[in-house]
Design a protein around this motif. Structure first.
Motif, PDB file in Angstrom:
ATOM      1  N   LEU A   1       0.816  -1.215   0.000  1.00  0.00           N
ATOM      2  CA  LEU A   1       0.000   0.000   0.000  1.00  0.00           C
ATOM      3  C   LEU A   1       0.846   1.258   0.000  1.00  0.00           C
ATOM      4  O   LEU A   1       1.659   1.450   0.904  1.00  0.00           O
ATOM      5  CB  LEU A   1      -0.871   0.038   1.254  1.00  0.00           C
ATOM      6  N   ILE A   2       0.634   2.129  -0.961  1.00  0.00           N
ATOM      7  CA  ILE A   2       1.325   3.409  -0.925  1.00  0.00           C
ATOM      8  C   ILE A   2       0.685   4.282   0.159  1.00  0.00           C
ATOM      9  O   ILE A   2      -0.461   4.046   0.530  1.00  0.00           O
ATOM     10  CB  ILE A   2       1.285   4.118  -2.296  1.00  0.00           C
ATOM     11  N   PRO A   3       1.425   5.288   0.655  1.00  0.00           N
ATOM     12  CA  PRO A   3       0.894   6.066   1.782  1.00  0.00           C
ATOM     13  C   PRO A   3      -0.507   6.615   1.553  1.00  0.00           C
ATOM     14  O   PRO A   3      -1.331   6.608   2.461  1.00  0.00           O
ATOM     15  CB  PRO A   3       1.905   7.202   1.928  1.00  0.00           C
ATOM     16  N   ALA A   4      -0.804   7.086   0.338  1.00  0.00           N
ATOM     17  CA  ALA A   4      -2.123   7.692   0.116  1.00  0.00           C
ATOM     18  C   ALA A   4      -3.254   6.704   0.372  1.00  0.00           C
ATOM     19  O   ALA A   4      -4.364   7.091   0.698  1.00  0.00           O
ATOM     20  CB  ALA A   4      -2.218   8.225  -1.307  1.00  0.00           C
ATOM     21  N   LEU A   5      -2.983   5.412   0.218  1.00  0.00           N
ATOM     22  CA  LEU A   5      -4.049   4.423   0.399  1.00  0.00           C
ATOM     23  C   LEU A   5      -4.113   3.885   1.827  1.00  0.00           C
ATOM     24  O   LEU A   5      -4.941   3.051   2.136  1.00  0.00           O
ATOM     25  CB  LEU A   5      -3.857   3.249  -0.566  1.00  0.00           C
ATOM     26  N   GLN A   6      -3.193   4.365   2.679  1.00  0.00           N
ATOM     27  CA  GLN A   6      -3.186   3.831   4.039  1.00  0.00           C
ATOM     28  C   GLN A   6      -4.142   4.607   4.927  1.00  0.00           C
ATOM     29  O   GLN A   6      -3.734   5.427   5.718  1.00  0.00           O
ATOM     30  CB  GLN A   6      -1.773   3.926   4.648  1.00  0.00           C
ATOM     31  N   SER A   7      -5.422   4.332   4.776  1.00  0.00           N
ATOM     32  CA  SER A   7      -6.382   5.027   5.603  1.00  0.00           C
ATOM     33  C   SER A   7      -7.594   4.143   5.757  1.00  0.00           C
ATOM     34  O   SER A   7      -8.062   3.551   4.788  1.00  0.00           O
ATOM     35  CB  SER A   7      -6.783   6.340   4.942  1.00  0.00           C
TER      36      SER A   7
END
Ligand code: HEM
Lengths: 554, 419
Positions: free
Chosen positions: B132-138
């Motif tokens: 997971l790239i940071p933008a998708l870590q939510s």
């Protein structure tokens, strides 16, 4: 034109009424058996006034669902147009007049000229949203009050042509060996068990079973939520209610957030990549570098004095690690991790002044590469900063100049005074970076002084380096609570309106004759099942489907 | 067996069971007229079997989902493959729910294929687990994607309901202009479905045959500091290149039917190497759709709608109308919550703006507005029956365009990698 709206039951109805407010008999009863239109229970709406004034006409325009649907459809098509090519706002600094023509040819140019490259901020799009908002307000007011009145004063004993012209109806007789009152009591009992509220008429021959009336308010609550939401969106254009800027923060240097009294310090920026053992072997084999984390350790300061001066007084108010999806949040001021750049640069040095011949160290001083002090005292010597070139270079005439304001290759000219030097002092050109010292021959340039003195750093501990600049998106959006409140209300309304249905069953007994009509705003299947089930329990076996009066239409 | 292969095997099993379930549902209807049977009892028995199979298939897909979750360490909805598989799972789930309310086998005959085609479509995309790239870590993203997909799944069932209604009520005898127009509309809808099937089959076929073509294209890339650079981009084709990327060099190409170099080049206004590949995909799908439709037409010897509609005779159109509408009514609040509200919350968390007019966002809004118009027309203007059925068919086509078309045609922030 005067229409007679007095019903045979004696009730005087307002103009525009379709079904008598009291007994439900159609005002214009043509004797047909067609299913009745039960929209808003057939009450008159405000928009059905006679002899409308111009204000009424506007009201009527916006209260029409037909107009509302048109507005929605036009908005939908307009929104779709805006996605054909990227909007101008997608690009940070491009000349749109050139870009669209160059990239997408003539069509792109037309697109741009029509203003479609700014669809969502165009006057017509905003006007559409505005009109939908107006329509929402007026339309809801127009209907909710009459509907409320109609539902709160329902008469129990309905006219036969009201009952039997419902979409679900039953016309029969009370089963033998049962007297009417006890049969009605049994029916009431059964329906009560199914969650209906029972109202029985005073004379005993009529009953209304009703369930989940509150769901009728669902659409209106939804609309109120939408109105609040749209108002919230409008409020964002109030000056000061929203801010949106991108600011770069070099590590280790508090930087002012423009137009505020806040300074933000990027203590440390970290970027982290997935390691091979954190990926599945399949993906790992692709040899791709995938970022795992971007984070800025941030400290937020508020300026208490001298905010415009070179040495503002800052006091720490908040400290937080900012990650993507985890913005800094301080009293409505938000900072989002947006981007980063590797910008290795020296922030400050702690060089020492040495005697090149004897090796004697006179002392050291803290030298900032961005905001050097005017003078430094080192042992018996005074170093006055006469020139400062953050990004040293030579112009065409061979004179020193600075290429930019970033401390990429900092150089200083010190006027050194002290023991063994002329009274006015002597100049010393000092390069912060070792590589520049060599390239520009620091020692030779400084001549005799260069033979005598040496200014240099001893170890890496005396060097403060920033390796990254973290770009943060700084935002203030004061209207957000309104927007979320609107969305939440809207959602509550939707759930009320869609997951419950308002079911009503009217029942009337005249002699042995039994007439039942039933209505719901959705889910006829459930209503039929309820009614057929209750009748079955009370000695009248009917198939749910046979209660449907419309029959197969196709 | 490790998690990864357990997961992909379960998905395959689910896919097979879904197909069997679909066939059983078809037989539940088609077999009614077999001799010596009580039609009602036959339909009930076979309908139950079809439903039971669908439940088992759904359970198998749940195994896929949770084992993949365990393997990847994050909920599998983070790329196109995972999203589409999830969507298909929710379509089946929505079908099971609506079936439990109305218990009509005919719904299985129409809703199961929608789920099946979406699973098949999913497998066209690269299936490996990606970090997971940071933008998708939510977690908001996960909540957003799952609820939006659930809402869309109910719209899919609404679509099945609408199509059922149309096939039941469109007049295949009459020569009136209106009837002809309706028949054409139904055929077009069926053609779209056939095209999707053809596309998936083509990708599968060429993949299985190990087909490969690669192109290299020079593109101008602007880097962070604003400098422009010539970069060589490589593009892999899974389908034989009828259209090569504009101005590209062929690196490698397996010949196909004597075709050893690309037939055409994508027009120059199609920027970027991927544009050529997307165009190629679209052209292939259309060609495949025409061929497959032609074959089916030859077998049936009449319009496909006319071939299917007899199965639906005997169904009460009002019931079909209500089933389709009910599915949409269940889905609408879920879609609102997932595709708009949760999306806004996530966008606010991730980008600091709850709304940014990104094409994906706009298309979610368009879908939502469309269904709002549908509901108003139904409730206040009495658009029931045929009109309502048409709207539910069109609505789902808009949903599919949002999911597939926007990636293919328009690319925004949200787009996942494509074929
Ligand atoms: C984007 C904007 C809108 C949305 C999302 C929306 C949504 C809805 C929904 C979900 C319902 C319930 C439908 C049902 O139960 O089947 C509804 C009902 C309704 N809407 Fe809207 N609406 C919007 C705009 C409007 C506008 C502008 C009008 C103004 C004319 C309007 C008038 C109505 C009316 C009269 C009802 C029926 C209420 C009742 O059941 O008594 N809507 N709306």
């Amino acid at each position: 034109m005067i229409t007679n709206t007095k019903c045979e039951c004696g009730h005087q109805n307002p103009v525009g009424t379709v079904l008598c407010e009291s007994c439900g008999k159609p005002i214009e009863d043509d004797g047909s058996a067609a299913t009745l239109e039960m929209r808003y229970d057939g009450v008159a709406r405000r928009s059905q006034k006679q002899n409308p004034t111009w204000l009424d006409r506007i009201w009527n325009f916006f209260s029409s669902v037909k107009i509302a649907v048109w507005l929605i459809i036009i908005t939908l098509l307009g929104a779709a147009l805006g996605t054909i090519y990227p909007q101008e706002t997608t690009f940070l600094n491009l000349d749109p007049a050139v870009y669209y023509k160059q990239t997408y040819g003539t069509l792109g140019d037309i697109y741009y000229r029509l203003g479609l490259s700014r669809t969502y901020s165009s006057w017509w799009f905003i006007a559409l949203l505005f009109m939908i908002g107006t329509s929402l307000v007026i339309c809801s007011l127009d209907r909710v009050l009459p509907l409320y009145r109609a539902l709160s004063k329902q008469q129990l004993r309905k006219h036969h042509s009201f009952l039997l012209r419902q979409r679900v109806a039953f016309d029969g007789v009370v089963p033998e060996q049962q007297d009417e009152a006890s049969w009605l009591g049994g029916m009431a009992q059964t329906l009560r068990k199914r969650g209906y509220r029972i109202h029985v008429g005073e004379d005993g021959g009529a009953m209304l079973a009703e369930k989940h009336r509150f769901s009728r308010w669902g659409p209106y609550i939804n609309h109120i939520g939408l109105i609040i939401f749209l108002l919230g969106v409008l409020m964002r254009s109030i000056p000061g209610w929203s801010m949106d800027q991108y600011v770069g923060f070099v590590e280790g240097q508090p930087t002012r957030i423009p137009n505020t009294d806040y300074w933000l310090l990027n203590e440390k920026f970290s970027v982290d990549f997935y390691k091979q053992d954190e990926m599945t072997p399949e993906f790992g084999a692709r040899d791709r570098i995938v970022p795992k984390l971007y984070a800025t350790d941030a400290v937020l300061y508020r300026c208490t004095a001298d905010c415009a001066g070179p040495q503002p007084k800052l006091s720490e108010v908040h400290r937080q690690r900012i990650e993507v999806n985890k913005p800094l949040d301080y009293k409505g001021l938000k900072a989002y991790q947006f981007d980063y750049r590797e910008t290795p640069m020296i922030l400050s040095l702690k060089p020492s002044l040495k005697n090149r011949q004897t090796g004697e160290v006179y002392g050291s001083f803290e030298l900032s590469m961005t905001k050097p002090a005017d003078t430094y005292r080192v042992g018996p010597y005074t170093l006055k900063v006469k020139g400062f070139y953050p990004d040293f270079g030579l112009d065409d005439k061979g004179l020193p100049m600075t290429k930019s304001n970033d401390p990429k290759a900092p150089a200083f000219i010190f006027q050194v005074t002290g023991p063994g030097l002329p009274a006015g002092g002597a100049p010393y050109l000092y390069f912060a970076r070792q590589i520049d010292k060599a390239q520009f021959h620091e020692q030779e340039i400084n001549g005799a002084l260069g033979q005598q003195f040496d200014i240099s750093v001893g170890s890496m501990q005396d060097v403060k380096i920033a390796s990254y600049t973290s770009y943060l998106n700084i935002r203030v959006d004061t209207a957000m609570p309104y927007i979320w409140t609107g969305a939440a209300i809207s959602m509550i309304g939707l759930i009320m309106g869609f997951y419950w249905q308002h079911r009503r069953i009217w029942l009337r007994i005249d002699g042995r004759r039994l007439a039942i009509g039933a209505h719901t705003n959705k889910n006829w299947y459930g209503l039929r099942a309820d009614l057929a089930g209750a009748l079955g329990k009370n000695g009248i076996a009917v198939a749910p489907k046979s209660l449907e009066t419309r029959g197969n239409r196709a | 067996m490790n998690l990864g292969s357990l997961s992909s095997t379960s998905l395959l099993i689910a896919f097979i069971i879904y197909n069997v379930s679909f066939l059983v549902f078809v037989l539940a209807l088609a077999g009614k007229r077999w001799s010596g049977r009580d039609p009602e009892a036959h339909q009930r028995r076979w309908g139950k079997a079809g439903f039971a199979l669908a439940v088992i298939g759904f359970a198998a897909q749940l195994v896929y989902f949770f084992t993949r979750w365990a393997e990847g360490g994050h909920i599998p909805t983070s790329n196109m493959y995972e999203f589409m598989t999830f969507l298909s799972m929710m379509v089946i789930c929505a079908f099971l729910i609506v079936y439990l309310i109305y218990r009509t086998p005919v719904l299985g005959m129409f809703a199961m294929p929608v789920g099946i085609i979406i699973v098949a479509y999913a497998s066209v995309f690269p299936s490996e687990v990606q970090p997971l790239i940071p933008a998708l870590q939510s977690y908001w993203l996960k909540i957003h994607v799952t609820t939006a997909a659930t809402g869309e799944a109910f719209f899919a069932v609404g679509f099945a309901g609408g199509l059922m209604y149309l096939l039941r009520t469109v007049d295949y005898q009459s020569d009136a202009a209106a009837a002809r127009k309706e028949r054409r509309g139904v055929e077009c809808t069926l053609f779209v479905i056939v095209t999707l099937i053809a596309f998936v089959s083509a990708v599968f076929g060429f993949n299985a045959a190990g087909y490969k073509a690669q192109f290299a294209q020079q593109t101008l890339v602007t880097d962070k500091s604003g400098a422009q650079q010539q970069v060589t981009q490589k593009v892999d084709y899974v389908l034989p290149p009828i259209f090569a990327p504009n101005g590209a060099e062929t690196v490698q190409m397996t010949p196909f039917l004597g075709m050893s170099k690309p037939l055409f080049e994508a027009p120059s206004w199609m920027e970027g190497a991927n544009a050529g590949r997307k165009l190629n995909t679209v052209v292939w799908s259309l060609l495949g759709g025409v061929v497959l439709y032609g074959v089916l037409r030859l077998i049936a010897r009449k319009p496909l709608g006319a071939a299917i509609s007899p199965l639906l005779q005997g169904m009460d159109p009002d019931d079909l109308d209500e089933i389709g509408y009910r599915a949409i009514a269940i889905g609408y609040p879920i879609f609102t919550l997932g595709a708009l509200i949760f999306a806004m919350i996530w966008a606010q968390e991730a980008w600091g703006r709850f709304w940014g007019w990104d094409p994906k966002e706009v298309w979610a809004l368009i879908t939502w507005l469309f269904y709002a118009a549908f509901l108003h027309l139904r409730l206040s203007r009495g658009w029931l029956g045929k009109r309502s059925a048409w709207l539910s068919v069109i609505g789902f086509l808009i949903v599919m365009f949002t999911l597939v078309g926007v990636n293919l045609v328009i690319a925004g922030l949200h787009s996942y990698a494509g074929v």
